[in-house]
Design a protein around this motif. Structure first.
Motif, PDB file in Angstrom:
ATOM      1  N   UNK A  37       9.746  38.936  57.346  1.00  0.00           N
ATOM      2  CA  UNK A  37      10.499  38.645  58.297  1.00  0.00           C
ATOM      3  C   UNK A  37      10.854  37.186  58.595  1.00  0.00           C
ATOM      4  N   UNK A  38      10.044  36.444  58.793  1.00  0.00           N
ATOM      5  CA  UNK A  38      10.084  34.973  58.870  1.00  0.00           C
ATOM      6  C   UNK A  38      10.971  34.450  57.804  1.00  0.00           C
ATOM      7  N   UNK A  39      10.774  35.229  56.567  1.00  0.00           N
ATOM      8  CA  UNK A  39      11.713  34.636  55.271  1.00  0.00           C
ATOM      9  C   UNK A  39      13.091  35.070  55.477  1.00  0.00           C
ATOM     10  N   UNK A  40      13.310  36.218  56.081  1.00  0.00           N
ATOM     11  CA  UNK A  40      14.718  36.940  55.962  1.00  0.00           C
ATOM     12  C   UNK A  40      15.731  36.108  56.392  1.00  0.00           C
ATOM     13  N   UNK A  41      15.982  35.208  57.430  1.00  0.00           N
ATOM     14  CA  UNK A  41      16.861  34.573  57.908  1.00  0.00           C
ATOM     15  C   UNK A  41      17.126  33.413  56.973  1.00  0.00           C
ATOM     16  N   UNK A  42      16.152  32.503  56.576  1.00  0.00           N
ATOM     17  CA  UNK A  42      16.290  31.449  55.510  1.00  0.00           C
ATOM     18  C   UNK A  42      16.905  32.089  54.069  1.00  0.00           C
ATOM     19  N   UNK A  43      16.334  32.906  53.603  1.00  0.00           N
ATOM     20  CA  UNK A  43      16.745  33.731  52.592  1.00  0.00           C
ATOM     21  C   UNK A  43      18.059  34.364  52.606  1.00  0.00           C
ATOM     22  N   UNK A  44      18.451  34.910  53.555  1.00  0.00           N
ATOM     23  CA  UNK A  44      19.972  35.493  53.726  1.00  0.00           C
ATOM     24  C   UNK A  44      20.612  34.426  54.008  1.00  0.00           C
ATOM     25  N   UNK A  45      20.193  33.276  54.451  1.00  0.00           N
ATOM     26  CA  UNK A  45      21.275  32.231  54.709  1.00  0.00           C
ATOM     27  C   UNK A  45      21.508  31.327  53.426  1.00  0.00           C
ATOM     28  N   UNK A  46      20.779  31.749  52.300  1.00  0.00           N
ATOM     29  CA  UNK A  46      21.019  31.228  51.052  1.00  0.00           C
ATOM     30  C   UNK A  46      22.410  31.241  50.825  1.00  0.00           C
ATOM     31  N   UNK A  47      22.996  32.339  50.721  1.00  0.00           N
ATOM     32  CA  UNK A  47      24.597  32.714  50.390  1.00  0.00           C
ATOM     33  C   UNK A  47      25.390  32.125  51.422  1.00  0.00           C
ATOM     34  N   UNK A  48      24.963  31.787  52.647  1.00  0.00           N
ATOM     35  CA  UNK A  48      25.788  31.226  53.642  1.00  0.00           C
ATOM     36  C   UNK A  48      25.854  29.611  53.367  1.00  0.00           C
ATOM     37  N   UNK A  49      24.860  29.067  52.960  1.00  0.00           N
ATOM     38  CA  UNK A  49      24.599  27.852  52.808  1.00  0.00           C
ATOM     39  C   UNK A  49      25.201  27.516  51.554  1.00  0.00           C
ATOM     40  N   UNK A  50      25.192  28.210  50.327  1.00  0.00           N
ATOM     41  CA  UNK A  50      25.709  28.064  49.277  1.00  0.00           C
ATOM     42  C   UNK A  50      27.178  27.995  49.538  1.00  0.00           C
ATOM     43  N   UNK A  51      27.860  28.992  50.154  1.00  0.00           N
ATOM     44  CA  UNK A  51      29.118  28.966  50.640  1.00  0.00           C
ATOM     45  C   UNK A  51      29.657  27.610  50.944  1.00  0.00           C
ATOM     46  N   UNK A  52      28.843  27.255  52.388  1.00  0.00           N
ATOM     47  CA  UNK A  52      29.109  26.012  52.932  1.00  0.00           C
ATOM     48  C   UNK A  52      29.207  24.851  51.790  1.00  0.00           C
ATOM     49  N   UNK A  53      28.033  24.537  50.925  1.00  0.00           N
ATOM     50  CA  UNK A  53      28.175  23.737  50.129  1.00  0.00           C
ATOM     51  C   UNK A  53      29.201  23.554  49.029  1.00  0.00           C
ATOM     52  N   UNK A  54      29.640  24.929  48.651  1.00  0.00           N
ATOM     53  CA  UNK A  54      30.858  24.967  47.592  1.00  0.00           C
ATOM     54  C   UNK A  54      32.123  24.827  48.145  1.00  0.00           C
ATOM     55  N   UNK A  55      32.279  25.252  49.609  1.00  0.00           N
ATOM     56  CA  UNK A  55      33.357  24.693  50.290  1.00  0.00           C
ATOM     57  C   UNK A  55      33.576  23.350  50.468  1.00  0.00           C
TER      58      UNK A  55
END
Length: 621
Positions: A322-340
């Motif tokens: 559960x501790x890994x849930x947010x960081x791992x799920x944020x991979x997509x959000x972070x990748x989107x931020x980086x790409x934009x």
């Protein structure tokens, strides 16, 4: 991603904040990953105590000492301390207080993390906007003719904001992701290698999904930014030209045009949202599978007494997952931020890398101008249109001379002013000021010493006084009033409800054409320069006001060199010479009397038409 390399100079500038932020992220996560170990200890301690007090074996029950493996050094010390108490309740209570303290420490370092990394991103945003704005001011007029205002506004606002999201939240999420994964996986392996392998099985699948989806997100982000630029340009032009739109009853046509651009932006934005709508739930599903594996496989190991798995180990792994849930799920959000951010930084780099065409040459020095000017065999062709504006143009202006330049539209009159201000450089020949090539004179020193009243008047959304004072920042109110009086606009300004403190609407929309021109003239006069250029600057002024202004200019222009570009014949202002241009060449020149003697001359015909009240349109040859 390579486009984001341009941000390296900012990261180096704020390296202390960045380094401190990374340290605080690591400390925050370090105290966070200690909590599951303490939870394992509490569960195992209670389980062992119940087995011992019940005097019976319980599945999974084991000695406490066997479960100390995999603990962090700090956790071991905490365990040694709390186990001195024999009361189960007291041990559980103290361990719970320690977990609370760890949570508070984590929160404290999270606060410091945001105060360093997020604040750093705001500093970078400030610096980048200044860099973008400074580049806008350095670029030549040719650049602005090929780029829309809406696109330029979108780059300095929307694109810089997207880059800030990368330099702040995205960097923070990336560092957080790496530290959480490294620390969690490290302690999970220390606790149980077998269970760790099963729990981490979904992660490679997640990596593959991210790889394929990111390229799609990047392409769609670029399309969205381009569509937003078109939309912003459309809106900006509509706002600026609202009077023209209304006068031609084109509201519906412009709305339809805006709707088409808006629909294009909407479709691209929805397409990106659709990708993200599938992407993020998929990540949550994979995290859920990891939790399921933990409970199922860990439970089987516990039941069959395999691999030293205890109830505490299962609880510990569930917390880690559960501790890994947010960081791992944020991979997509972070990748989107980086790409934009990469797409936006690419757009910024496109013009930040442009070397201004007009710039100070090596060795350029400031020069105190005395007013002498020379155009020596100057040729010039506008690079964006290919129109040849001047051909072998020769003109000498001595200190204090008053020169009028007239001619048909497109004959090259305004080009003379543009070259003298060095908005463009001559293709061949030379513009010489005080025996110095204009390219050898410091660009800013040159423009500071030339007053210019452009043909296309531009006023700022500010007070009347500040629009005049723009020509001489820091000028006193007495100087502002004196310049307004020479320009023949002081009486009308006094008639305004707030006088010189009256706010002017965007581009002077609240003023008449004549008022705008005269305020622009006052702005030039307040500089008190050695050279002053008027580019058809009295076209919107009535004859009576024109005579009043020209009478006052006679005294003001004494000892100053003046070039007055006009379609009119100013009889009240005595010119040393009058130049008639035709297709970039001097067709006629001389005094008023000399030009009037030229049979069927352009100037003579223009003068007669004006005297007969036929206007100032160029006579047909």
């Amino acid at each position: 991603m390579k486009h984001l390399g341009a941000l390296g100079k900012y990261f180096w500038k704020y390296r202390i904040r960045l380094g401190a932020g990374i340290l605080f992220v690591a400390l925050s996560n370090y105290f966070n990953v200690l909590s599951p170990q303490l939870m394992r200890f509490i569960v195992n301690y209670v389980d062992q105590s119940l087995v011992l007090t019940g005097n019976a074996a319980r599945p999974g029950g084991s000695g406490f000492g066997a479960e100390t493996r995999g603990y962090d050094v700090l956790v071991k010390k905490i365990v040694d301390w709390v186990t001195r108490y024999n009361s189960i309740a007291r041990v559980v209570f103290i361990a719970s207080i320690v977990i609370l303290v760890l949570a508070l420490l984590r929160g404290f370092f999270m606060f410091l993390m945001r105060q360093t990394i997020i604040v750093m991103s705001r500093h970078i945003e400030y610096d980048q906007k200044n860099e973008v704005y400074n580049q806008y001011q350095r670029l030549s007029g040719r650049f602005f003719k090929s780029h829309t205002t809406g696109d330029l506004m979108n780059r300095i606002a929307e694109d810089v904001s997207r880059v800030r999201i990368f330099t702040g939240p995205a960097i923070m999420y990336i560092v957080n992701l790496l530290t959480v994964i490294i620390l969690s996986v490290f302690f999970m392996v220390q606790s149980s290698v077998e269970l760790t392998i099963y729990v981490l099985i979904p992660l490679p699948v997640l990596a593959v999904i991210i790889y394929f989806v990111n390229s799609n997100i990047h392409k769609k982000s670029e399309k969205i930014q381009a569509a937003l630029s078109d939309l912003t340009t459309n809106a900006q032009e509509s706002y600026s030209g609202i009077r023209v739109i209304k006068s031609f009853v084109q509201e519906n046509a412009m709305f339809n045009f805006f709707s088409v651009n808006s629909e294009h932006y909407r479709k691209n934005a929805i397409a990106l949202a659709r990708v993200e709508a599938i992407y993020f739930p998929s990540i949550q599903l994979l995290i859920g599978i990891s939790t399921l594996f933990t409970i199922m496989i860990g439970g089987l190991y516990y039941i069959h007494h395999e691999h030293n798995i205890t109830l505490g180990t299962i609880v510990e792994f569930i917390v880690y997952v559960n501790m890994l849930t947010f960081p791992v799920s944020a991979i997509g959000l972070t990748a989107s931020m980086v790409q934009r951010a990469a797409a936006s930084q690419k757009r910024l780099n496109e013009f930040l890398d442009i070397v201004p065409e007009i710039k100070n040459e090596t060795g350029a020095t400031p020069l105190q101008l005395d007013g002498s000017i020379a155009f020596n065999a100057v040729d010039f062709t506008y690079p964006d249109t290919g129109i040849r504006a001047l051909q072998q143009f020769d003109l000498k202006v001595r200190k204090g001379e008053k020169i009028a330049i007239t001619g048909k539209t497109g004959s090259g009159k305004t080009t003379v002013a543009q070259l003298l201000l060095r908005m463009y450089d001559a293709d061949s020949g030379a513009v010489v000021l005080q025996h110095h090539n204009i390219r050898d004179i410091d660009l800013y020193a040159l423009r500071e010493q030339i007053s210019y009243v452009p043909q296309d008047v531009f006023l700022f959304s500010d007070t009347v006084a500040n629009n005049i004072r723009f020509g001489k920042p820091g000028a006193s109110m007495e100087e502002v009033i004196a310049a307004a009086e020479i320009a023949g606009v002081a009486r009308e300004i006094d008639g305004f409800e707030k006088g010189y403190d009256t706010m002017i609407g965007e581009r002077g929309v609240t003023l008449s054409g004549g008022q705008k021109q005269r305020i622009s003239i006052a702005r030039a006069l307040i500089k008190e320069s050695a050279i002053i250029i008027f580019d058809d600057s009295l076209s919107a002024v009535d004859a009576k006001t024109e005579k009043e202004i020209m009478g006052r200019l006679n005294a003001y222009l004494d000892e100053r060199s003046a070039i007055i570009i006009t379609h009119r014949v100013f009889s009240l202002l005595s010119f040393d010479r009058i130049i008639v241009l035709d297709e970039g060449k001097i067709a006629e020149q001389g005094s008023h009397d000399e030009l009037m003697k030229i049979p069927d001359g352009f100037y003579a015909r223009l003068y007669h038409r004006q005297q007969m009240g036929l206007g100032t349109e160029e006579p047909t040859p």
